[in-house]
Design a protein around this motif. Structure first.
Motif, short mmCIF file in Angstrom:
data_model
loop_
_atom_site.label_atom_id
_atom_site.label_comp_id
_atom_site.label_asym_id
_atom_site.label_seq_id
_atom_site.Cartn_x
_atom_site.Cartn_y
_atom_site.Cartn_z
N GLY A 180 1.24 46.16 77.81
CA GLY A 180 1.54 46.88 77.05
C GLY A 180 3.30 47.21 76.85
N THR A 181 3.85 48.40 76.14
CA THR A 181 4.67 48.17 76.20
C THR A 181 5.01 49.29 77.10
N GLY A 182 4.47 50.35 77.04
CA GLY A 182 4.32 51.80 77.78
C GLY A 182 4.73 51.95 79.13
N GLY A 183 5.32 52.92 79.35
CA GLY A 183 5.76 53.50 81.29
C GLY A 183 5.66 54.54 81.55
N MET A 184 5.78 55.36 82.47
CA MET A 184 6.30 57.12 82.76
C MET A 184 7.29 57.08 82.33
N VAL A 185 7.96 56.79 81.52
CA VAL A 185 9.42 57.61 80.52
C VAL A 185 8.57 57.85 79.49
N THR A 186 7.78 56.35 78.49
CA THR A 186 7.23 57.04 78.14
C THR A 186 6.50 58.37 77.57
N LYS A 187 5.24 58.29 78.48
CA LYS A 187 4.33 59.46 78.55
C LYS A 187 4.94 60.99 79.13
N VAL A 188 6.05 60.65 79.92
CA VAL A 188 6.85 62.51 80.09
C VAL A 188 7.45 62.79 78.72
N GLU A 189 7.84 61.82 78.34
CA GLU A 189 7.99 61.99 76.69
C GLU A 189 7.60 62.62 76.28
N ALA A 190 6.85 62.27 76.46
CA ALA A 190 5.37 62.52 75.06
C ALA A 190 4.64 63.74 75.79
N ALA A 191 4.44 64.04 77.08
CA ALA A 191 4.56 65.21 77.55
C ALA A 191 5.59 66.80 76.83
N ARG A 192 6.78 65.90 77.32
CA ARG A 192 7.80 67.42 76.52
C ARG A 192 7.80 67.83 75.34
N ILE A 193 7.23 66.61 74.24
CA ILE A 193 6.87 66.88 73.31
C ILE A 193 5.96 67.61 73.22
N ALA A 194 4.49 67.43 73.90
CA ALA A 194 3.43 67.90 73.24
C ALA A 194 3.49 70.00 73.57
N ALA A 195 3.92 69.56 75.22
CA ALA A 195 4.55 70.97 76.13
C ALA A 195 5.13 71.56 75.16
N ALA A 196 5.84 71.50 74.24
CA ALA A 196 7.16 71.99 73.31
C ALA A 196 6.50 72.56 72.32
N ALA A 197 5.23 71.36 71.91
CA ALA A 197 4.64 72.35 70.93
C ALA A 197 3.55 73.24 71.18
N GLY A 198 3.50 73.44 72.17
CA GLY A 198 2.10 74.88 72.80
C GLY A 198 1.03 73.73 72.78
N ILE A 199 1.29 72.03 73.44
CA ILE A 199 0.16 71.87 74.28
C ILE A 199 -0.53 71.23 75.15
N PRO A 200 -0.59 71.48 76.45
CA PRO A 200 -1.12 71.01 77.49
C PRO A 200 -1.56 70.02 77.92
N VAL A 201 -1.13 69.60 78.73
CA VAL A 201 -1.06 67.84 78.74
C VAL A 201 -1.26 67.40 80.28
N ILE A 202 -2.48 66.70 80.52
CA ILE A 202 -3.30 66.16 81.71
C ILE A 202 -2.51 64.40 81.61
N LEU A 203 -2.14 64.28 82.96
CA LEU A 203 -1.36 63.31 82.84
C LEU A 203 -1.60 62.78 84.45
#
Length: 391
Positions: free
Chosen positions: A234-257
């Protein structure tokens, strides 16, 4: 006094833990959930789908008949490697797109067969970030996904990698998953990978520990976040997952990683992985896509008055406030709005082609309408099609 302070700190930690437990319990009540799974959880390191891994994931998802699940699945390029005789993910775009073309069919066919064991249908939805930042396309994407869920189908979402260019480097679908969660107004986003959460260092290093809860950006200060997955497909790593979690959380959506093997616990609201709490309010517009997913096709440089109007008054951008035009773009494309110093202050969907704008610059819409016709009595970028990047 020191003892009293320690006791107070201990009580505060216990209260925080109890509060966190209550909030984690709320995860189990989520009805509409976006689940993202990475390539490394579905394929072998050499490429090709691992049917047992796919079935194991579907076994977990299909049992939750009371929930509406949207599955954002990586794996198309990885699945296409072995059939095309490739021993590793190619670097050139043409072969990536060829692998995606072969692999996407295999991926969806595997999901179709696996969900059929439970009498569940699946529907393929291929998205590009450029499409979904446009108003009409955004509404169409929402209606399609919403209708699939209403009819009991499981949408399998992926990027349209066979025609994507910049989008193919989206971050292994992590950011796409956050934006899809926003698009479908999900109650929860679950990011599955080969690591069971966010750690305060390299998980392979002794002494590091998993971070159970992230309440905001301050909780991540001083934490070193790795950038590569284990499997190499794949191309992803923890950096992209944390960034995705930040985007979702800022939009009012909780995230489980968490890791794919803990998917059942995550759906049940268990204490697995890292829980990112909401940091912002939920909204129902597409501006999140414009900010985080679009690729600007050019730029408009604004004078000081226009910068103030856009940033402070939240106004539309009018022809009178434009100093110069950069790049080649067409009406409907996303463009950057920059101040005189070159700083990008906003991003918006432009109403005119790049070649048209020079003759409009510095002039009022009333004068333009009188000279060129009523089609020119409008904004270069309407405020409803504009998102601020710095303020």
């Amino acid at each position: 006094m020191a003892g009293a302070r320690q006791e107070a700190e201990g009580a505060a930690r216990r209260a925080s833990a109890e509060d966190g437990a209550a909030r984690r319990e709320g995860v189990a009540d989520a009805r509409r959930i976006v689940v993202k799974v990475g390539s490394s959880s579905l394929t072998t390191a050499a490429g090709g789908l691992d049917a047992d891994r796919v079935d194991a994931l579907v076994d977990v998802l299909a049992k939750h008949q009371d929930k509406e699940i949207v599955l954002v699945s990586s794996g198309a390029i990885a699945a296409g490697l072995a059939p095309l005789g490739l021993d590793r993910r190619p670097r050139d775009l043409a072969r990536q797109q060829a692998a995606a073309s072969v692999g996407q069919g295999l991926l969806v066919a595997r999901y179709t067969a696996s969900f059929a064991r439970y009498g569940r249908r699946v529907g393929q939805v291929l998205l590009t970030s450029d499409d979904t930042s446009r108003r009409a396309h955004y509404r169409n994407a929402y209606r399609t996904l919403d209708q699939l869920l209403a009819m009991g189908a499981v949408p399998i979402v992926n990027e349209n990698d066979t025609v994507a260019t910049d989008e193919i480097r989206f971050g292994d679908n992590d950011r796409l998953a956050a934006l899809v969660a926003h698009l479908v107004r999900a109650d929860l986003l679950i990011l599955l990978s080969d690591v069971d959460g966010l750690y305060d260092g390299d998980p392979a290093t002794p002494g590091t520990s998993r971070i159970a809860e992230v309440t905001g950006p301050k909780d991540l200060e001083g934490i070193s976040i790795g950038s590569a997955g284990k499997a190499g497909v794949g191309t992803g790593g923890m950096v992209t997952k944390v960034e995705a979690a930040r985007i979702a959380a800022a939009a009012g959506i909780p995230v489980i990683l968490t890791s794919t093997v803990h998917a059942a616990d995550a759906l049940a609201g268990g204490k697995t992985g890292t829980h990112f709490l909401r940091t912002g309010r939920r909204s129902a517009d597409r501006l999140l896509w414009l900010a985080h997913a679009s690729t600007p096709r050019g730029a408009l440089v604004l004078d000081d008055g226009a910068v103030h109007a856009v940033l402070e008054r939240k106004s539309s951008l009018l022809p009178a406030g434009i100093s110069s035009v950069e790049g080649e773009f067409s009406a409907g494309d996303p463009v950057e709005l920059r101040d005189a110093g070159g700083r990008a202050i906003a991003r918006g969907v432009v109403n005119f082609d790049a070649r048209e704008i020079p003759r409009l610059m510095g002039r009022s819409t009333r004068d333009l309408a009188r000279e060129l016709g009523p089609a020119y009595e409008r904004e270069i970028v309407h405020r409803d099609d504009l998102v601020l990047l710095h303020h």
